[in-house]
Write a protein that holds these residues in place. Sequence first.
Motif, short mmCIF file in Angstrom:
data_model
loop_
_atom_site.label_atom_id
_atom_site.label_comp_id
_atom_site.label_asym_id
_atom_site.label_seq_id
_atom_site.Cartn_x
_atom_site.Cartn_y
_atom_site.Cartn_z
N LEU A 1 25.95 66.84 61.52
CA LEU A 1 26.85 67.78 60.85
C LEU A 1 26.06 68.75 59.97
CD1 LEU A 1 29.82 68.51 60.47
CD2 LEU A 1 29.88 66.95 58.49
N GLN A 2 25.05 68.22 59.27
CA GLN A 2 24.22 69.08 58.43
C GLN A 2 23.45 70.09 59.29
OE1 GLN A 2 24.17 69.18 54.99
NE2 GLN A 2 23.02 71.06 55.46
N GLU A 3 22.92 69.62 60.43
CA GLU A 3 22.22 70.52 61.34
C GLU A 3 23.17 71.61 61.87
OE1 GLU A 3 20.49 68.19 64.43
OE2 GLU A 3 19.06 67.18 63.10
N HIS A 4 24.41 71.20 62.15
CA HIS A 4 25.41 72.15 62.63
C HIS A 4 25.67 73.22 61.57
CE1 HIS A 4 28.97 73.68 64.70
NE2 HIS A 4 29.65 73.54 63.57
N HIS A 5 25.85 72.79 60.31
CA HIS A 5 26.10 73.74 59.23
C HIS A 5 24.88 74.63 58.99
CE1 HIS A 5 29.41 70.89 57.52
NE2 HIS A 5 29.85 71.66 58.49
N ASP A 6 23.68 74.04 59.07
CA ASP A 6 22.45 74.84 58.91
C ASP A 6 22.35 75.90 60.00
OD1 ASP A 6 21.79 73.31 56.72
OD2 ASP A 6 20.37 72.03 57.79
N GLY A 7 22.75 75.50 61.22
CA GLY A 7 22.71 76.44 62.33
C GLY A 7 23.68 77.60 62.12
N ILE A 8 24.86 77.29 61.55
CA ILE A 8 25.83 78.35 61.26
C ILE A 8 25.28 79.30 60.21
CG2 ILE A 8 28.09 78.81 60.22
CD1 ILE A 8 29.12 76.27 61.53
N GLU A 9 24.66 78.73 59.17
CA GLU A 9 24.07 79.57 58.12
C GLU A 9 23.00 80.51 58.69
OE1 GLU A 9 22.64 76.95 55.13
OE2 GLU A 9 24.62 76.15 54.62
N GLN A 10 22.18 79.97 59.60
CA GLN A 10 21.14 80.79 60.20
C GLN A 10 21.73 81.91 61.05
OE1 GLN A 10 17.69 80.63 59.75
NE2 GLN A 10 17.89 82.59 60.81
N ARG A 11 22.79 81.59 61.78
CA ARG A 11 23.43 82.59 62.61
C ARG A 11 24.08 83.67 61.76
NH1 ARG A 11 27.02 78.91 66.46
NH2 ARG A 11 27.89 80.92 67.12
N ILE A 12 24.67 83.27 60.61
CA ILE A 12 25.27 84.25 59.70
C ILE A 12 24.19 85.19 59.16
CG2 ILE A 12 26.38 84.53 57.44
CD1 ILE A 12 27.92 81.94 58.04
N GLU A 13 23.03 84.61 58.81
CA GLU A 13 21.93 85.44 58.32
C GLU A 13 21.46 86.41 59.40
OE1 GLU A 13 18.82 82.94 56.89
OE2 GLU A 13 20.05 82.01 55.33
N ASP A 14 21.40 85.93 60.63
CA ASP A 14 21.00 86.81 61.74
C ASP A 14 22.00 87.96 61.92
OD1 ASP A 14 18.84 85.17 62.16
OD2 ASP A 14 19.76 84.06 63.83
N ILE A 15 23.29 87.62 61.83
CA ILE A 15 24.33 88.65 61.98
C ILE A 15 24.26 89.66 60.83
CG2 ILE A 15 26.84 89.05 61.95
CD1 ILE A 15 27.14 86.35 63.43
N ASP A 16 24.06 89.14 59.60
CA ASP A 16 23.92 90.04 58.45
C ASP A 16 22.75 91.00 58.64
OD1 ASP A 16 26.08 88.94 57.16
OD2 ASP A 16 24.89 87.54 55.94
N GLN A 17 21.65 90.48 59.17
CA GLN A 17 20.48 91.32 59.44
C GLN A 17 20.80 92.39 60.47
OE1 GLN A 17 17.52 91.30 57.89
NE2 GLN A 17 16.84 93.03 59.17
N GLN A 18 21.53 91.99 61.51
CA GLN A 18 21.92 92.95 62.54
C GLN A 18 22.85 94.01 61.98
OE1 GLN A 18 23.57 90.74 65.84
NE2 GLN A 18 21.75 89.43 66.00
N LEU A 19 23.78 93.60 61.08
CA LEU A 19 24.69 94.55 60.45
C LEU A 19 23.93 95.57 59.61
CD1 LEU A 19 27.65 92.22 59.36
CD2 LEU A 19 27.69 93.97 61.14
N GLU A 20 22.93 95.09 58.84
CA GLU A 20 22.12 96.00 58.04
C GLU A 20 21.40 97.02 58.91
OE1 GLU A 20 21.83 96.46 54.80
OE2 GLU A 20 23.43 94.98 54.51
N GLU A 21 20.88 96.54 60.05
CA GLU A 21 20.19 97.44 60.97
C GLU A 21 21.16 98.47 61.56
OE1 GLU A 21 18.37 94.91 63.83
OE2 GLU A 21 16.86 94.12 62.42
N LEU A 22 22.39 98.02 61.87
CA LEU A 22 23.39 98.93 62.41
C LEU A 22 23.82 99.96 61.36
CD1 LEU A 22 25.64 96.45 64.45
CD2 LEU A 22 24.18 98.25 65.38
#
Length: 502
Positions: free
Chosen positions: A465-486
């Motif tokens: 469950l912790q790995e799942h939540h960590d994975g979500i956090e990482q994906r959110i960070e990736d999306i935020d990075q993509q949004l900044e680039e856009l």
Amino acid sequence: MLKIKRKKVKPMGLNDVTIIDDSRLKKAITAAALGNAMEWFDFGVYGYVATVLGKVFFPNASPGIQIIAALATFSVPFIVRPIGGMFFGKLGDKYGRQQILAMTIILMTLSTFCIGLIPSYATIGIWAPILLLIAKMVQGFSVGGEYTGASIFVAEYSPDRKRGFMGSWLDFGSLVGFICGAGIVVILNAVLGQETFNEWGWRIPFFLALPLGLIGLYLRHALEETPAFQKHVESLEEGSKQGLSEGPSVPFKEVARKHWRNLISCIGIVITTNVAYYMLLTYVPSYLSHDLHYSENRGVMIIVVIMIAMLFVQPMMGLLSDKFGRRPFIIIGSLAMVLFSIPSFMLITHHSLVALFFGLLIQAIILNCLIGVMASTLPAMFPTEVRYSALASTYNISILVAGITPTLTAWLVEMTGNLYMPGWYLVVVGVIGVVTGVTMRETANKPLYGGTPAASSLEEAKELLQEHHDGIEQRIEDIDQQLEELKQKRSNLVDQHPNIDH
């Protein structure tokens, strides 16, 4: 501005992680592996008595044509397998995995048993090979839902971190069935003598399928449905359950559109693995006796020894794949097939028992790399609601290519006189495997496609469950990075236009 209404998604908690009962898992693996052993028991027997069957059912043909005809009878049922795969796949997604696996083992048992009852060509003429073909086609129909159903059953019962190890026992059962089939042929040959075995002794191994099948049926009938399928049914709204009773709600065309990449990966894995399987375990026995003129018992005994060694390696491959991933083993096994298939057949044709042993050992290690991860890799590629139908259809259409391996290889050797032709055949197929391994997605240590995590204990569930939540956090960070680039790209474009304000 258009507003999109967002559906509220419930956060995943500890209750959403499936904790697998260890005793049920062991029963599931035993029942699934026994059915697979039953399937490969017949393949083992058939491969090792192909020469005898050629004489019994095709007596008027030359020895070379007898072998090709007997192996063709082995290969023709693969045409029926896609039909069986679609039939049992739809039923598996409709009624669940457990009931379908009980049906397939009944059909396999009866069709294998009936082969032993068929009179020879000398007794009933042309009806003998016709009845043999009918029995093999019934086998092909049932096997169309057997391996895929068993692999799904084990995968859906297995914890995420142990799926490779647990799945490897399915093909462990295949090897045990093959060894038993080959071993019984050797023992009967030794006890009865070649002449008596050719006359009626070859029927005994097929008769043994009945008690083995009854044991497998008993074990499968006592099993519960897989946790993943139960959770899928429970998650449906009452109105959707009616849709479930009518079969998968997603047409296969839609599955192909959404999951085309995984479908291609599945095709590549199935072709590569099963060509290696049928080449070593079905074609090579007749190749040793017919083309290299070894006594049947000697060639069989060497392969049996190698397969026994494969038994010890098989679970290790699955265990290591849980640590390092499935892709490395598919890539390594396929690359080894490209590089070492010709050298291995040089050793096999060297007319030395030591060289023969090491040539076959190379092929066995290559095969272990592939079958050690196949059962855990394929089910993870598709979502629960269409997993059985998608995998069974794709698997059995793909295996048409692998199923002609014994017949096509025997014909190529007969036509060209080139004893290295099996090696060249494997080189071509190995290229397919390398491309597949490089391009496929990794499935190790992840939940099944679209499913929730599965653990073997409460402590492991918390970690997942912790790995799942960590994975979500990482994906959110990736999306935020993509949004900044856009945003930066948008700002640059706006700056270039005189009539658009920031």
